[in-house]
Design a protein around this motif. Structure first.
Motif, PDB file in Angstrom:
ATOM      1  N   MET A   1     -24.930  20.793  18.200  1.00  0.00           N
ATOM      2  CA  MET A   1     -24.147  20.951  17.051  1.00  0.00           C
ATOM      3  C   MET A   1     -25.139  21.233  16.072  1.00  0.00           C
ATOM      4  N   LYS A   2     -24.697  22.463  15.027  1.00  0.00           N
ATOM      5  CA  LYS A   2     -25.528  22.549  14.172  1.00  0.00           C
ATOM      6  C   LYS A   2     -25.332  22.328  12.965  1.00  0.00           C
ATOM      7  N   PHE A   3     -23.818  22.001  12.506  1.00  0.00           N
ATOM      8  CA  PHE A   3     -23.573  22.104  10.878  1.00  0.00           C
ATOM      9  C   PHE A   3     -24.010  23.053  10.145  1.00  0.00           C
ATOM     10  N   ILE A   4     -24.007  24.257  10.702  1.00  0.00           N
ATOM     11  CA  ILE A   4     -24.399  25.406   9.824  1.00  0.00           C
ATOM     12  C   ILE A   4     -23.270  26.035   9.002  1.00  0.00           C
ATOM     13  N   ASN A   5     -22.117  25.786   9.289  1.00  0.00           N
ATOM     14  CA  ASN A   5     -21.047  26.371   8.827  1.00  0.00           C
ATOM     15  C   ASN A   5     -20.374  25.592   7.973  1.00  0.00           C
ATOM     16  N   THR A   6     -20.608  24.296   7.625  1.00  0.00           N
ATOM     17  CA  THR A   6     -20.192  23.524   6.640  1.00  0.00           C
ATOM     18  C   THR A   6     -20.057  24.005   5.257  1.00  0.00           C
ATOM     19  N   SER A   7     -18.758  23.871   4.745  1.00  0.00           N
ATOM     20  CA  SER A   7     -18.256  24.510   3.253  1.00  0.00           C
ATOM     21  C   SER A   7     -17.711  23.327   2.649  1.00  0.00           C
ATOM     22  N   PHE A   8     -17.928  23.225   1.243  1.00  0.00           N
ATOM     23  CA  PHE A   8     -16.857  22.390   0.527  1.00  0.00           C
ATOM     24  C   PHE A   8     -15.394  23.004   0.600  1.00  0.00           C
ATOM     25  N   GLU A   9     -14.520  21.889   0.899  1.00  0.00           N
ATOM     26  CA  GLU A   9     -13.220  22.360   1.145  1.00  0.00           C
ATOM     27  C   GLU A   9     -12.428  21.954  -0.425  1.00  0.00           C
ATOM     28  N   THR A  10     -12.558  20.727  -0.567  1.00  0.00           N
ATOM     29  CA  THR A  10     -11.756  20.296  -1.825  1.00  0.00           C
ATOM     30  C   THR A  10     -11.967  18.801  -2.287  1.00  0.00           C
ATOM     31  N   SER A  11     -11.468  18.372  -3.151  1.00  0.00           N
ATOM     32  CA  SER A  11     -11.801  16.912  -3.739  1.00  0.00           C
ATOM     33  C   SER A  11     -10.515  16.374  -4.196  1.00  0.00           C
ATOM     34  N   PHE A  12     -10.257  14.962  -4.148  1.00  0.00           N
ATOM     35  CA  PHE A  12      -9.203  14.470  -4.525  1.00  0.00           C
ATOM     36  C   PHE A  12      -9.606  13.150  -5.360  1.00  0.00           C
ATOM     37  N   GLY A  13      -9.036  12.721  -6.572  1.00  0.00           N
ATOM     38  CA  GLY A  13      -9.252  11.655  -7.420  1.00  0.00           C
ATOM     39  C   GLY A  13      -8.245  10.685  -7.237  1.00  0.00           C
ATOM     40  N   SER A  14      -6.981  10.779  -6.802  1.00  0.00           N
ATOM     41  CA  SER A  14      -5.942   9.829  -6.568  1.00  0.00           C
ATOM     42  C   SER A  14      -5.486   9.898  -5.242  1.00  0.00           C
ATOM     43  N   ALA A  15      -5.039   8.684  -4.666  1.00  0.00           N
ATOM     44  CA  ALA A  15      -4.203   8.507  -3.537  1.00  0.00           C
ATOM     45  C   ALA A  15      -3.120   9.367  -3.269  1.00  0.00           C
ATOM     46  N   SER A  16      -2.298   9.694  -4.330  1.00  0.00           N
ATOM     47  CA  SER A  16      -1.422  10.570  -4.033  1.00  0.00           C
ATOM     48  C   SER A  16      -1.372  12.008  -3.566  1.00  0.00           C
ATOM     49  N   GLN A  17      -2.866  12.415  -3.923  1.00  0.00           N
ATOM     50  CA  GLN A  17      -3.252  13.904  -3.480  1.00  0.00           C
ATOM     51  C   GLN A  17      -3.744  13.889  -2.228  1.00  0.00           C
ATOM     52  N   LEU A  18      -4.053  12.854  -1.440  1.00  0.00           N
ATOM     53  CA  LEU A  18      -4.775  13.000  -0.099  1.00  0.00           C
ATOM     54  C   LEU A  18      -3.920  13.579   0.911  1.00  0.00           C
ATOM     55  N   PRO A  19      -4.644  14.626   1.342  1.00  0.00           N
ATOM     56  CA  PRO A  19      -3.751  15.514   2.427  1.00  0.00           C
ATOM     57  C   PRO A  19      -3.657  14.652   3.703  1.00  0.00           C
ATOM     58  N   CYS A  44     -26.245  19.135   7.123  1.00  0.00           N
ATOM     59  CA  CYS A  44     -25.713  20.485   7.067  1.00  0.00           C
ATOM     60  C   CYS A  44     -26.769  21.390   6.740  1.00  0.00           C
ATOM     61  N   SER A  45     -28.114  21.044   6.684  1.00  0.00           N
ATOM     62  CA  SER A  45     -29.221  21.999   6.456  1.00  0.00           C
ATOM     63  C   SER A  45     -28.849  22.993   5.084  1.00  0.00           C
ATOM     64  N   ARG A  46     -28.342  22.115   3.900  1.00  0.00           N
ATOM     65  CA  ARG A  46     -28.137  22.859   2.845  1.00  0.00           C
ATOM     66  C   ARG A  46     -28.704  22.023   1.718  1.00  0.00           C
ATOM     67  N   LYS A  47     -29.260  22.740   0.535  1.00  0.00           N
ATOM     68  CA  LYS A  47     -29.749  21.716  -0.364  1.00  0.00           C
ATOM     69  C   LYS A  47     -28.665  21.054  -1.376  1.00  0.00           C
ATOM     70  N   ASN A  48     -27.580  22.141  -1.598  1.00  0.00           N
ATOM     71  CA  ASN A  48     -26.839  21.788  -2.564  1.00  0.00           C
ATOM     72  C   ASN A  48     -25.137  21.849  -2.310  1.00  0.00           C
ATOM     73  N   LEU A  49     -24.923  21.506  -0.857  1.00  0.00           N
ATOM     74  CA  LEU A  49     -23.580  21.314  -0.531  1.00  0.00           C
ATOM     75  C   LEU A  49     -22.843  20.462  -1.265  1.00  0.00           C
ATOM     76  N   ALA A  50     -23.323  19.082  -1.158  1.00  0.00           N
ATOM     77  CA  ALA A  50     -22.841  17.755  -1.750  1.00  0.00           C
ATOM     78  C   ALA A  50     -23.843  17.752  -2.883  1.00  0.00           C
ATOM     79  N   ARG A  51     -23.214  17.351  -4.340  1.00  0.00           N
ATOM     80  CA  ARG A  51     -23.735  17.381  -5.358  1.00  0.00           C
ATOM     81  C   ARG A  51     -24.655  16.068  -5.507  1.00  0.00           C
ATOM     82  N   THR A  52     -25.858  15.984  -5.568  1.00  0.00           N
ATOM     83  CA  THR A  52     -26.615  14.672  -5.692  1.00  0.00           C
ATOM     84  C   THR A  52     -27.158  14.467  -7.245  1.00  0.00           C
ATOM     85  N   SER A  53     -27.209  13.123  -7.475  1.00  0.00           N
ATOM     86  CA  SER A  53     -27.520  12.807  -8.776  1.00  0.00           C
ATOM     87  C   SER A  53     -28.448  11.604  -8.858  1.00  0.00           C
TER      88      SER A  53
END
Length: 192
Positions: A1-19, A44-53
Motif C-alpha cells: 500500500m503506497k498512499f500516493i493517491n491521498t488527497s484532502f477531501e473536506t473538513s467539518f467543524g460541527s457534529a451536524s455536518q459530519l457525513p 502519504c509521502s506528501r509535505k503539505n497534505l495535512a497542515r502542520t503548525s
C-alpha cells in the motif's frame, strides 16, 4: 500500500455536518502538537497534505483525506490549555459525535509523544477505545528526539503508564526520519 493517491477531501467543524461513513476509515487521534499532521504527511509521502503548525491547537475541525477505497480521518488535537472552554467543549462534542456515529472505523492510530508520559487525556482515549472495543494501536511519535538509551527507558515506563500495554500493538515512529512507517503501512493494509 503506497498512499500516493491521498488527497484532502473536506473538513467539518460541527457534529451536524459530519457525513455518513460509506468507506473504511483510518482515524488519527492524539493530543495537540503530538504530530498528527506530520504523520499523515509522511504516511502519504506528501509535505503539505495535512497542515502542520508549531503552535498547538490549530486543527479545530475533523479533516477527511480520501484515498482509493478508504479515508484517513484527522481528529482535532485534545488537551491544549490555551483555547476557551467553549472551544474545548465544541471539540469534545465533535469527537464524541464522530465516534458515536455508525462509521466503518477499521483502525484508530492513537498518537503518543514518546518523550513524555502519556497525559490524562491520552489515557482517557485509550480507555475509551478499550471500553468500546474500537480497533486501535498506539503510535509513538518523535522517536528521533531521543537517544537509543532514552528511548529504551521510555518504553519501559510505558509498560506501567499505559493500561493493558502488553496487549496493545504499538509502533515507534519518526515522521522526520521515516522510522516505523513501513510497519505502520503494513498494519493499515492488513485492516483494510
Amino acid at each position: 500500500m503506497k498512499f500516493i493517491n491521498t488527497s484532502f477531501e473536506t473538513s467539518f467543524g460541527s457534529a451536524s455536518q459530519l457525513p455518513q461513513s460509506d468507506i473504511p476509515e483510518i482515524v488519527v487521534s492524539g493530543r495537540s502538537n503530538v504530530g498528527k499532521s506530520s504523520l499523515i504527511n509522511r504516511l502519504c509521502s506528501r509535505k503539505n497534505l495535512a497542515r502542520t503548525s508549531a503552535s498547538p491547537g490549530k486543527t479545530a475541525t475533523i479533516n477527511f483525506f480520501l484515498d482509493e477505497g478508504f479515508r484517513i480521518v484527522d481528529l482535532p488535537g485534545y488537551g491544549y490549555a490555551k483555547v476557551s472552554k467553549a472551544e474545548k467543549n465544541r471539540w469534545n462534542h465533535l469527537i464524541s459525535s464522530y465516534f458515536s456515529g455508525e462509521r466503518d472505523i477499521r483502525l484508530v492510530l492513537q498518537l503518543v509523544d514518546i518523550r513524555h508520559a502519556p497525559s490524562a487525556d491520552d489515557i482517557n482515549m485509550i480507555n475509551f477505545f478499550i471500553d468500546y472495543s474500537f480497533p486501535f494501536i498506539v503510535v509513538f511519535t518523535k522517536s528521533d528526539k531521543l537517544s537509543k538509551r532514552q528511548l529504551e527507558e521510555r518504553m519501559e515506563h510505558f509498560k506501567d503508564e499505559i493500561p493493558c500495554f502488553s496487549d496493545i500493538t504499538h509502533v515507534i515512529t519518526s515522521s522526520e526520519k521515516g522510522e516505523g512507517f513501513d510497519s505502520l503501512k503494513e498494519i493499515i493494509e492488513s485492516v483494510l
